[in-house]
Design a protein around this motif. Sequence first.
Motif, mmCIF file in Angstrom:
data_model
loop_
_atom_site.group_PDB
_atom_site.id
_atom_site.type_symbol
_atom_site.label_atom_id
_atom_site.label_comp_id
_atom_site.label_asym_id
_atom_site.label_seq_id
_atom_site.Cartn_x
_atom_site.Cartn_y
_atom_site.Cartn_z
ATOM 1 N N ALA A 134 0.656 -1.229 -0.198
ATOM 2 C CA ALA A 134 0.193 -0.188 0.037
ATOM 3 C C ALA A 134 1.281 1.489 0.141
ATOM 4 C CB ALA A 134 -1.142 -0.129 1.491
ATOM 5 N N GLN A 135 0.640 2.600 -0.183
ATOM 6 C CA GLN A 135 1.014 3.453 -0.795
ATOM 7 C C GLN A 135 -0.049 4.491 0.303
ATOM 8 O OE1 GLN A 135 1.667 4.230 -4.902
ATOM 9 N NE2 GLN A 135 4.038 3.894 -4.994
ATOM 10 N N SER A 136 0.416 5.661 1.114
ATOM 11 C CA SER A 136 -0.260 6.155 1.955
ATOM 12 C C SER A 136 -1.562 7.817 -0.083
ATOM 13 C CB SER A 136 0.919 7.207 2.437
ATOM 14 O OG SER A 136 1.732 8.236 1.367
ATOM 15 N N GLY A 137 -1.982 7.998 0.745
ATOM 16 C CA GLY A 137 -2.306 8.946 0.011
ATOM 17 C C GLY A 137 -3.523 8.155 -0.742
ATOM 18 N N LYS A 138 -5.233 8.916 -1.379
ATOM 19 C CA LYS A 138 -6.448 7.780 -1.917
ATOM 20 C C LYS A 138 -5.634 7.016 -3.474
ATOM 21 C CE LYS A 138 -9.264 11.372 -0.421
ATOM 22 N NZ LYS A 138 -9.808 12.432 -0.583
ATOM 23 N N CYS A 139 -6.331 6.884 -4.126
ATOM 24 C CA CYS A 139 -5.988 6.186 -5.082
ATOM 25 C C CYS A 139 -6.530 6.546 -6.283
ATOM 26 C CB CYS A 139 -6.966 4.813 -5.348
ATOM 27 S SG CYS A 139 -6.535 3.629 -3.777
ATOM 28 N N GLU A 140 -5.566 7.079 -7.345
ATOM 29 C CA GLU A 140 -6.144 7.741 -8.395
ATOM 30 C C GLU A 140 -7.699 7.737 -9.063
ATOM 31 O OE1 GLU A 140 -4.083 9.200 -12.625
ATOM 32 O OE2 GLU A 140 -2.712 7.533 -11.985
ATOM 33 N N SER A 141 -7.853 8.810 -9.031
ATOM 34 C CA SER A 141 -9.860 8.526 -9.117
ATOM 35 C C SER A 141 -9.705 7.937 -11.020
ATOM 36 C CB SER A 141 -10.271 9.816 -9.370
ATOM 37 O OG SER A 141 -11.815 10.000 -10.309
ATOM 38 N N ARG A 142 -10.809 7.535 -11.416
ATOM 39 C CA ARG A 142 -10.733 6.454 -12.801
ATOM 40 C C ARG A 142 -11.941 7.257 -12.668
ATOM 41 N NH1 ARG A 142 -11.364 0.316 -10.488
ATOM 42 N NH2 ARG A 142 -12.373 1.918 -8.748
ATOM 43 N N CYS A 143 -12.431 8.320 -12.982
ATOM 44 C CA CYS A 143 -13.431 8.923 -13.257
ATOM 45 C C CYS A 143 -12.945 10.288 -14.677
ATOM 46 C CB CYS A 143 -13.907 9.548 -12.442
ATOM 47 S SG CYS A 143 -15.761 11.142 -13.081
ATOM 48 N N LYS A 144 -13.602 10.006 -15.489
ATOM 49 C CA LYS A 144 -13.085 11.225 -16.359
ATOM 50 C C LYS A 144 -13.556 11.978 -17.090
ATOM 51 C CE LYS A 144 -9.478 8.430 -17.347
ATOM 52 N NZ LYS A 144 -8.240 8.232 -16.543
ATOM 53 N N ASN A 145 -14.809 12.612 -15.435
ATOM 54 C CA ASN A 145 -15.014 14.000 -16.367
ATOM 55 C C ASN A 145 -15.106 15.456 -16.270
ATOM 56 O OD1 ASN A 145 -17.810 11.843 -16.962
ATOM 57 N ND2 ASN A 145 -18.481 11.810 -14.933
ATOM 58 N N LEU A 146 -13.949 14.946 -15.677
ATOM 59 C CA LEU A 146 -13.127 16.485 -15.311
ATOM 60 C C LEU A 146 -13.832 16.887 -16.268
ATOM 61 C CD1 LEU A 146 -12.784 18.122 -12.850
ATOM 62 C CD2 LEU A 146 -10.522 16.966 -13.020
ATOM 63 N N PRO A 147 -12.900 16.823 -17.343
ATOM 64 C CA PRO A 147 -12.644 18.301 -18.257
ATOM 65 C C PRO A 147 -14.183 18.562 -18.638
ATOM 66 C CG PRO A 147 -11.363 16.301 -18.883
ATOM 67 C CD PRO A 147 -12.106 15.637 -17.734
ATOM 68 N N ILE A 148 -15.115 17.556 -18.822
ATOM 69 C CA ILE A 148 -16.400 17.854 -19.187
ATOM 70 C C ILE A 148 -17.596 18.589 -18.432
ATOM 71 C CG2 ILE A 148 -18.558 16.761 -19.518
ATOM 72 C CD1 ILE A 148 -17.330 14.704 -20.282
ATOM 73 N N PHE A 149 -17.430 18.411 -16.911
ATOM 74 C CA PHE A 149 -17.667 19.264 -15.734
ATOM 75 C C PHE A 149 -17.034 20.562 -16.108
ATOM 76 C CE2 PHE A 149 -16.668 21.048 -12.074
ATOM 77 C CZ PHE A 149 -18.316 20.717 -11.566
ATOM 78 N N PHE A 150 -15.882 20.879 -16.128
ATOM 79 C CA PHE A 150 -15.660 21.929 -16.258
ATOM 80 C C PHE A 150 -16.074 22.775 -17.216
ATOM 81 C CE2 PHE A 150 -11.885 21.522 -12.761
ATOM 82 C CZ PHE A 150 -12.342 22.222 -12.448
ATOM 83 N N ALA A 151 -16.136 22.405 -18.661
ATOM 84 C CA ALA A 151 -16.368 22.865 -19.710
ATOM 85 C C ALA A 151 -17.662 22.936 -19.737
ATOM 86 C CB ALA A 151 -16.350 21.710 -20.765
ATOM 87 N N PHE A 152 -19.044 22.712 -19.208
ATOM 88 C CA PHE A 152 -20.227 23.191 -18.919
ATOM 89 C C PHE A 152 -19.988 24.098 -17.772
ATOM 90 C CE2 PHE A 152 -21.319 19.497 -21.722
ATOM 91 C CZ PHE A 152 -22.331 19.839 -21.758
ATOM 92 N N PHE A 153 -19.265 24.114 -16.598
ATOM 93 C CA PHE A 153 -19.098 24.581 -15.585
ATOM 94 C C PHE A 153 -18.496 26.651 -15.827
ATOM 95 C CE2 PHE A 153 -16.392 26.835 -11.878
ATOM 96 C CZ PHE A 153 -17.629 26.526 -10.915
ATOM 97 N N PHE A 154 -18.373 26.426 -17.290
ATOM 98 C CA PHE A 154 -17.306 27.541 -17.523
ATOM 99 C C PHE A 154 -18.777 28.473 -18.236
ATOM 100 C CE2 PHE A 154 -15.565 30.076 -20.928
ATOM 101 C CZ PHE A 154 -15.041 30.612 -20.415
ATOM 102 N N ALA A 155 -19.209 27.702 -19.047
ATOM 103 C CA ALA A 155 -20.592 28.522 -19.582
ATOM 104 C C ALA A 155 -21.430 28.532 -18.474
ATOM 105 C CB ALA A 155 -20.535 27.243 -20.818
#
Length: 594
Positions: free
Chosen positions: A552-573
Amino acid sequence: MEAAGGIDNPAFVPSSPGLQRHLPEPPAEEEVSRSASQPSSPEEQGAPPPPPAPKQRAQAQPPELEEGLCGWGNFTQDCLQHWNNPKGFLLHYCLLALAQGIVVNGLVNISISTIEKRYQLSSFMTGLVSSSYDISFCLLSLFVSFYGERGHKPRWLAFASFMIGLGSLVFSLPHFTSGKYQLASEFKDTCPETRINSTCQHYITSSLSNYLYVFILGQMLLGVGGTPLYTLGTAFIHDSVPTHLSSLYIGIGYAMSVLGPAIGYVLGGQLLTIYIDTNIEEDIDITEDDPRWLGAWWIGFLISCFLGWSMIIPFSCFPKHLPGTSLVRAGKVSQVHQDDNITKFQDEEFGKSFKDLPASLLILLKNPAFMCLVLSTTTEALITTGFATFLPKYIENQFGKSSSYAATLGGIVLIPGAALGQILGGVIVSRFKMSCKEAMKFAVLSSTASFLLTMTLIFMKCPNEAFAGVFQPYKGAESIGNITAPCNLRCNCSRSFYYPVCGRDSLQYFSPCIAGCTSSNTIEHQKVYYNCSCVGQKKRLLSTVEGDVIDAQSGKCESRCKNLPIFFAFFFATVVFTFMAGTPVTVAILRYPL
C-alpha cells in the motif's frame, strides 16, 4: 451665451474642478438688474422686482450636489485632480472590489478544508463561518444604504477599506495564537500497535474549536466592509456617469469583484503547497498528498489586509460628488416615474431621519418589479454562493484531487468565466442602450440559460471509488458497511484517525492499520507499507530496490473518473451566463422608478 443660439438655464452650474462650489454674487445681481430694466410688457413695468433670495438659490447648487476638488482640506494639488473623475474613481473602486473578492469569496472558500483539519471544526461550523459575512451584510445593508445615500460616499468606502483590512487580519490571527501544528508523529499507524486513548482524549478536550468565534468575527468585519462597497459604491458610479455609460462602468467594477475570487483561488491554491509553519527549520517528511499536510492558508489574508488598507488614503481624498455630477443627474430626472410616492422623495427632509426608514422600506416592498429583481438575485446567489464555497472541496472529493490542485482548477475556470460574463453583460447593455425593461428581459434570458446549464452538471457525477468495507468488501468477505473485518480485528485500530492508503489491489483503505499493514518505510517523501493482511489480489505489483513488495501507498487511489474536463467545460459556460445577468439586474434596480 447668445453665441450658442439661446440662453443657458441659470439653475445649472457648469462643473469643473477649478470652479468654486457656488456662483459669485455680482453676476447674479447684474442679471437681476438687467431683467428689471427691460420689461417685456407695459403691465410688468409697475410690477415690483422679484426678491433676490429665490434667484440666488436657483443659481446655486443644492448642498447635497456640491462638487469639490480631490484632496484633504487645503491640500489640493494639481496631480490629484487627474483622478477627480469617474475613471479615476472606477480604478480605485476596482482595486478595492478586487481585494474584497480575493479574501471573501476566494481565500475563505479554499481555506475551508484546511481550517476544518487544523482547528477541528465540522462542516456545519465552517458553513457558519462562511455565512457570517452574508449575515453581517444583510443586517447592515439597509442602514448603510439609508444613511450613506445623503452622506459622503467616498469616505464610506474609505471606512470599508479599513474594515476589509481589519477583517482579514482578524481572520489570520488564530494561526499566530494557536501554536505550532503537531503532526502527531509518535502515533503509530500500523498494526498491531495498540491504540492508546490519549490521542482521542486530546482531540475531544482540545480548545482549538473555540477559534470558531474568531473566524466568525473576522467574517462579520469583512461583511461590514463589503456593505458600503456594493451599495454606496455602485450608486456613486451610477450617479457620476451618463445613463448609457453606467452599465459599462458597473460591469467593469463587478468584473473585478468576480475576478478577485478567481485570483484568490489561484493564489490560495499555491499557498496551500507551502507548509503551514513556514518558519520551522526541521525537514517535513510528508507531502501535500498526505492527509496530515496543512498549507499556509494564513499568508493570503495578510496580503489582503495590506491591499485593503492601501485604499484608505485614495478614497478619503475624493470629494462628495465628482465634477459633472449635477449635469449627469439633471439628464436623468426625466426617467423618474411620476407616481404617488414621488412626492415623498421630492421632499428634501425625507430620508434624513431614522423614522423615514420604515416608510422607505414599505415603498420598496410594494414595488412588484423591484421585488422580483431582488428575489431573482437572492435565489441565484443561494446557488452560486454555496456552490463556490464548497467547489474546491467538491472537486477534491469527487475527482480525487488535492486541496491545492482543486483550488487552482476552480480559479482557472472562474477567472475567464466570471470576468467575461460581467464585461459582456455591461457591454451588451451599453452597446444597445437598453432601457430598464429591455435590461430585465436580457437578464431573464441569461439566467434561463444558466439554469439549463446547471441542470446538466447533475449528470456529470463520478461513481464512488472503491473503498474497502464501504463500497467494496474485504477479501474473503461478502458484506459491506463496516471498515472492521477479521483481517484487522486484532489490530484494535482507531476509527478517529483517517489516513487513507491505496492498496495494490486498487482498493482504498481507511488507514494503514485498517489495511492490516505491519511495517512502513519512506521512499522519496512517499510513505509505503508492507505485509498488509487486508490487501487482496495483486492487480499491480510494486516493489522497492531491495525487492520488498509494497502492499500500500499513502494517499487516495487515483480517480478513474474521466468526467472532469466535461464538468469544467459546462461549468465555464454556466459561470459566463450567470454573471452575464448580474450587470443588467443591477442597472435595472438603479434605474427602475420607485
